[in-house]
Design an enzyme around this catalytic site. Structure first.
Site, PDB file in Angstrom:
ATOM      1  N   TYR A 135     -77.018 -14.196-117.827  1.00  0.00           N
ATOM      2  CA  TYR A 135     -77.889 -13.744-119.139  1.00  0.00           C
ATOM      3  C   TYR A 135     -76.839 -13.341-120.527  1.00  0.00           C
ATOM      4  O   TYR A 135     -77.370 -13.955-121.608  1.00  0.00           O
ATOM      5  CB  TYR A 135     -78.523 -12.440-118.751  1.00  0.00           C
ATOM      6  CG  TYR A 135     -79.150 -11.639-120.092  1.00  0.00           C
ATOM      7  CD1 TYR A 135     -80.267 -12.331-120.609  1.00  0.00           C
ATOM      8  CD2 TYR A 135     -78.917 -10.350-120.276  1.00  0.00           C
ATOM      9  CE1 TYR A 135     -81.018 -11.682-121.773  1.00  0.00           C
ATOM     10  CE2 TYR A 135     -79.334  -9.666-121.165  1.00  0.00           C
ATOM     11  CZ  TYR A 135     -80.420 -10.413-121.948  1.00  0.00           C
ATOM     12  OH  TYR A 135     -81.101  -9.872-123.070  1.00  0.00           O
ATOM     13  N   LYS A 142     -77.226 -15.850-124.179  1.00  0.00           N
ATOM     14  CA  LYS A 142     -77.595 -15.233-125.095  1.00  0.00           C
ATOM     15  C   LYS A 142     -76.642 -15.345-126.403  1.00  0.00           C
ATOM     16  O   LYS A 142     -76.827 -15.536-127.466  1.00  0.00           O
ATOM     17  CB  LYS A 142     -77.901 -13.734-124.975  1.00  0.00           C
ATOM     18  CG  LYS A 142     -79.151 -13.396-124.049  1.00  0.00           C
ATOM     19  CD  LYS A 142     -80.615 -13.981-124.985  1.00  0.00           C
ATOM     20  CE  LYS A 142     -80.914 -13.174-126.250  1.00  0.00           C
ATOM     21  NZ  LYS A 142     -81.897 -13.406-126.655  1.00  0.00           N
TER      22      LYS A 142
END
Length: 449
Positions: A195, A199
């Site tokens: 994640y 990002k």
């Protein structure tokens, strides 16, 4: 307002808009205040079936695209997959290339005033100390070992898929392999999980592909929790619980009596309504002012909450307001034991579940779930470990300046757009708002099953 919704067609998008947004409890206050005018909401919101992982955001109607390029003045990009260990191809498509596609779309908008991108403060990786509100350079890594090539990462995931399909691997095997690949690549480059890596790459892609004269504000919230005040205290998205809510509810249910973490670790949490207020103010301040700014929206710098505080608040709340177990008996909680290694956590878990099994006369159902419950808890703790042992504090110099600029421009930050965490009383928030909220949500979900 154009609202991009993942859906097969316009009817499905409109249905999701009503069922998953407008009809939710979140909008009860709006319904009460504006009941006669609520019928105008569909006229103001245009639900569009689309997908940010595709070119042109999956908008196939060329006339519609042209209309949007003429009409849109502000874009808010908050779409993401937030699963820490999602498939690498999925996370890349949504978090990284989705940001690229949004930037390219924004560049085509002739009246664009600004683009607001929602990221996460934890793109900082495993840094410690005071972490600045600093933008990424293209190809930058947290490990500093080598340059990060976003296109190469995409080719790696595609190559793995092709290889596995040639070997007739099942979809489940492919998913497992892609999840492992994401975590491996993240740790290689200095990020704790898929994640945060994807990002971070999303921020790089957005800056790289956005026209230089379009104002860009990147909002990096920390750990988002239930609303403090608006539209009412204690609203949260609901099941499945994640992060701090997941730890609290499993402790209250008697599923865990220990967790991996340092009592002195600062749990940087921020209520979701404060994040939204910061986003709105950033849009107002940055419109028509070409600039690129990063904003941390968190609490660790000015109003730190320690893991030990969270533990104490949870103990008091669930002692005074105990939940019931599967047999309808009140769950008695003790002080959460904090350990600093996965080995110690597994040892405590095994001892705890063994003791509970004996207390229930070696109940077959409880004993059968022993290994499964331990494995689930270990897997969740492994994903949480970078945050429960985190040693960083997020600087908020830019965010302070944003508040000051807004006040100079006459924005009401006291009663309307408050997002200063110094005003939060953490004990009151946990005892009166957050913990009652997740307890009520859990009880409601259990009653529905």
């Amino acid at each position: 307002m154009f609202l991009l919704i993942r859906a097969a067609d316009e009817q499905s998008a409109a249905r999701r808009l009503h069922e998953e947004l407008i009809e939710k409890k979140l909008f009860d206050v709006l319904r009460q205040k504006c009941a006669p005018n609520l019928g105008s909401i569909p006229e103001k919101l245009h639900a569009l079936p689309g997908d940010i992982s595709s070119e042109n955001l999956g908008l196939n109607d060329s006339y519609l695209r042209s209309e949007m390029w003429r009409e849109i003045d502000i874009i808010v990009h908050s779409a993401a997959t937030t699963t820490f260990d999602d498939r690498y191809d999925t996370a890349l498509a949504i978090n990284t290339y989705g940001a690229k596609h949004v930037a390219e779309f924004a560049t085509r908008c002739v009246n664009i005033k600004m683009l607001l991108h929602v990221s996460t403060a934890y793109v900082c990786g495993k840094k410690s100390g005071v972490i600045p509100e600093k933008a990424f350079s293209m190809g930058e890594t947290m490990s500093g070992s080598r340059k990060l090539d976003v296109n190469e990462e995409k080719l790696l995931s595609e190559g793995l898929i092709s290889e596995l399909r040639e070997e007739n691997a099942s979809e489940e095997e492919i998913t497992i392999a892609l999840k492992k690949l994401g975590l491996q690549r993240a740790r290689l480059h200095g990020w704790p999980n898929t994640y945060t890596l994807t990002k971070a790459m999303g921020e790089m892609m957005m800056r790289h592909h956005l026209n230089w004269n379009v104002s860009l504000a990147v909002v990096r919230p920390t750990i988002i929790t239930s609303t403090l005040k608006e539209p009412f205290p204690g609203w949260l998205e609901g099941f499945p619980f994640r992060g701090i809510d997941n730890i609290a509810i499993n402790y209250g249910r008697g599923k865990i009596n220990s967790y991996i973490g340092d009592p002195d670790t600062i749990f940087d949490v921020i209520p979701v309504d404060m994040v939204v207020n910061a986003m709105i103010v950033a849009m107002a301040v940055h419109a028509n002012q070409p600039s690129y700014m990063v904003y941390h929206v968190g609490s660790s710098m000015c109003n730190p909450l320690r893991f030990s505080d969270f533990r104490d608040f949870s103990l008091k709340y669930f002692t005074d307001n105990p939940l019931t177990d599967e047999d309808g008996k009140l769950v008695k909680v003790g002080k959460l034991i904090l350990v600093d290694s996965m080995e110690s956590f597994q040892k405590h878990l095994t001892q705890y579940y063994t003791l509970r099994s004996k207390e229930h006369n070696n109940s077959k159902s409880l004993h059968a779930n022993l290994k499964r419950n331990i494995n689930i808890a270990m897997r969740v703790a492994e994903l949480h470990r970078p945050y429960t042992l985190f040693k960083g504090i997020f600087d908020e110099t830019n965010t302070k300046a944003l508040r000051a600029t807004a006040i100079e421009n006459g924005v009401d930050l006291e009663s309307v757009f408050r997002f200063d965490p110094r005003y939060i009383d953490w004990e009151d928030y946990f005892q009166r708002i957050l913990l009652p909220g997740i307890s009520s949500a859990f009880k409601l979900k259990r009653a529905m099953l």
